[in-house]
Design an enzyme around this catalytic site. Structure first.
Site, mmCIF file in Angstrom:
data_model
loop_
_atom_site.group_PDB
_atom_site.id
_atom_site.type_symbol
_atom_site.label_atom_id
_atom_site.label_comp_id
_atom_site.label_asym_id
_atom_site.label_seq_id
_atom_site.Cartn_x
_atom_site.Cartn_y
_atom_site.Cartn_z
ATOM 1 N N PRO A 1 -1.801 -4.974 5.516
ATOM 2 C CA PRO A 1 -0.933 -4.630 6.163
ATOM 3 C C PRO A 1 -1.309 -3.242 6.651
ATOM 4 O O PRO A 1 -1.951 -2.603 5.979
ATOM 5 C CB PRO A 1 0.195 -4.519 5.372
ATOM 6 C CG PRO A 1 0.358 -5.056 4.479
ATOM 7 C CD PRO A 1 -1.363 -5.227 3.788
ATOM 8 N N LYS A 2 -1.291 -3.019 8.141
ATOM 9 C CA LYS A 2 -1.725 -1.536 8.091
ATOM 10 C C LYS A 2 -0.240 -0.544 8.128
ATOM 11 O O LYS A 2 0.600 -0.501 9.339
ATOM 12 C CB LYS A 2 -1.788 -1.452 10.074
ATOM 13 C CG LYS A 2 -2.818 -0.370 10.372
ATOM 14 C CD LYS A 2 -3.472 -0.720 11.981
ATOM 15 C CE LYS A 2 -3.259 0.667 12.555
ATOM 16 N NZ LYS A 2 -2.648 1.871 12.427
ATOM 17 N N VAL A 3 -0.724 -0.249 6.817
ATOM 18 C CA VAL A 3 0.332 1.070 6.459
ATOM 19 C C VAL A 3 0.617 2.215 7.465
ATOM 20 O O VAL A 3 -0.749 2.847 7.759
ATOM 21 C CB VAL A 3 -0.084 1.369 4.742
ATOM 22 C CG1 VAL A 3 0.746 2.315 4.623
ATOM 23 C CG2 VAL A 3 0.189 0.330 4.103
#
Length: 567
Positions: free
Chosen positions: A131-133
């Site tokens: 995930p691209k936090v």
């Protein structure tokens, strides 16, 4: 058609359309002189740089990532129109700081769509998706297992020293047993969430909240709610499997839990969709695909590397470029402003025009051709203007027409001069679902009748013959006969529908007659349910107007239901 020609056609189609996270928009070069497009490029580039600096220095930006990314795409289009190279991915990250990162922060290049993802993945192996936090990027530096520095990303080379805040962030280990003598980690400080679903809740301003807590001089209680997601270990283990396992042992569990091996673009698509919908402990704005093989840390630079890519989620806000501004006059004499925009596809709907209401509202928005606006789909898929996010530097003056002489009882005929827009609006209403609901008859047909002077008043179409209708270009004999029969059947529509079609201000009972309606006094109307004094006056003004009475007399001669003379 051979394969080479097919590829060329596909390239041309793709090159004339840009995809912005799920919103499709045409990407045409503006019809501006070279001097103007140079000015506009410079102005937009400067604004994007200011927003980018605010993002990297302060952890927030006056515009959302969605807006920034789409305007950056627009800048690329404009630059390509002038034959300028795309410098957006190679520009250094703006920011400030005094403390040198042991290894530079590279940033991420963004993939536009699934096609770009497939192209990038081709020939690469040992790929993982995460995930691209959405948080604040930092560097953690450990010497002999002890945390010695917590640095903000800054400009990627130097950052600010936040080490004094680290003890208040329980997610950051202050000491790691059996750690390498020198350990440098890069990751994201994020606001811990309880089952956050990105598709439902969006960004909830989480990044700015964390940035604000880190930038305060005194420690904020909010730091206890901050987590850390490590996404880079320069010069660390060569395999991702070993890397995430060691990170978990060292006290960084999120990387292991949210890193998945992928074999094809379809795997990435599935994880991207899953994380977009699933409850997560952090806010995300897309996914990151990275390969195990990466250069040694000494070769990293503060520009996007080629070993990892971001694929963001569909934007919540969609940008459209205003192409032109049209002023329309409605059937009741009220003017509205319609923005013509370069076609943009939101969900499954192509948007080309947006009604923004009155001239006064348009002036308040201060919108000119070339401006960029955000759109959303309201009820029934109707586009709605949300905001103006970028105004062009050179603003052409547009003067709205003077509509003072038009009102609720004007323009039941094509003449006098200036009446045509309101007259056309009356005809469109008459044949539409709020009036007689004549299928297949809309503005285009009525415009042709007006253009060929085949209709002069609101009900003159009842006199048209099939031959006259067929004389309109594009309408053959068969269709003309069908339209003629529709017009004749309209005479049998209920009286109440006819009243509404003519513009009557209130629905009356179906069994009423024109003569009965005409004889009612103002006080009788006012005492009827749902009408009141003001609406009663509007009704009387309508009924007593000579143009309306002339229309009723004509409908009587045509034996239209409810208008027949009674003895």
């Amino acid at each position: 058609m051979n394969i080479l020609n097919l590829k060329i056609i596909m390239f041309l189609l793709i090159s004339n359309t840009i995809v912005v996270g799920g919103a499709w928009a045409t990407s045409t070069c503006p019809d501006w002189p070279a001097t103007r497009i140079a000015v506009e490029i410079n102005a937009l580039e400067q604004q994007l740089n200011k927003w980018s600096a605010a993002y990297h220095q302060q952890g927030h930006s006056p515009v959302t990532d969605d807006i920034y990314d789409q305007l950056q795409d627009k800048l690329r289009v404009w630059q390509s129109c002038r034959g300028l190279p795309d410098k957006t991915e190679s520009q250094p990250i703006p920011g400030k700081g005094q403390f040198l990162h042991p290894v530079a922060h590279t940033g991420l290049k963004k993939l536009k769509d699934e096609t770009a993802l497939t192209r990038w993945m081709a020939g690469r192996k040992n790929l993982w998706v995460q995930p691209k936090v959405d948080g604040v990027a930092v560097t953690l530096v450990y010497h002999g297992g002890k945390l010695v520095q917590l640095l903000s990303r800054g400009n990627g080379v130097k950052g600010q020293n936040w080490t004094e805040k680290a003890p208040f962030i329980s997610a950051i280990p202050q000491y790691i047993a059996n750690a390498p003598a020198l350990l440098t980690l890069q990751g994201e400080l994020f606001l811990l969430m309880d089952g956050h679903q990105q598709a439902k809740s969006g960004g909830v301003n989480a990044r700015s909240t964390v940035a604000g807590a880190l930038m305060r001089k005194s420690p904020s209680p909010l730091l206890a709610q901050v987590g850390v997601f490590i996404w880079a270990w320069p010069d660390g283990p060569t395999t991702m499997k070993e890397k995430v396992a060691l990170l978990q042992v060292m006290g960084f569990p999120f990387t292991a839990k949210y890193s998945e091996p992928v074999m094809s673009h379809l795997d990435v698509v599935q994880w991207r969709q899953f994380w977009f919908q699933a409850p997560l402990p952090f806010v995300t704005d897309g996914v990151v695909v990275r390969q195990e093989e990466e250069p040694a840390g000494r070769y990293w630079q503060a520009t996007p590397g080629q070993w990892s890519m971001a694929w963001k989620y569909p934007p919540l806000q969609h940008i459209a470029e205003v192409k032109d501004i049209h002023f329309t006059l409605g059937r009741t004499g009220k003017g509205t402003v319609v923005l013509e925009v370069l076609p943009i596809k939101i969900d499954d709907k192509w948007i080309r025009r947006v009604n923004i209401g009155s001239v006064t509202r348009w002036k308040q928005w201060d919108i000119a051709p070339g401006d960029h606006i955000t759109l959303a789909l309201a009820g029934h898929g109707i586009p709605r203007l949300d905001n103006v996010v970028w105004r062009v530097h050179q603003r052409n003056t547009i003067t709205a027409p003077n509509w003072d002489k038009f009102h609720q009882l004007s323009c039941f005929q094509r003449l006098p001069h200036g009446c045509e827009p309101q007259f056309l609006s009356r005809l469109i209403w008459l044949s539409g679902p709020g009036g007689l609901d004549i299928g297949g008859i809309g503005g285009g047909f009525w415009q042709e009748l007006i253009h060929h002077e085949l209709i002069n008043d609101l009900v003159g179409w009842l006199l048209l013959t099939p031959e006259q209708i067929a004389s309109i270009p594009g309408i053959g004999n068969a269709r003309a006969e069908k339209i003629y029969q529709q017009f004749q059947r309209a005479k049998q529509q209920p009286f109440s529908r006819w009243l509404l079609a003519l513009g009557f201000p209130q629905v009356v009972s179906v069994d009423a007659q024109w003569q009965v309606v005409l004889r009612r006094s103002l006080s009788e109307w006012a005492t009827m349910a749902g009408i009141g004094q003001m609406r009663a006056k509007q009704i009387k003004h309508f009924l007593d107007h000579p143009d309306v009475q002339a229309l009723a007399d004509f409908l009587s001669t045509q034996k239209v239901v409810g208008f027949e003379l009674t003895e």
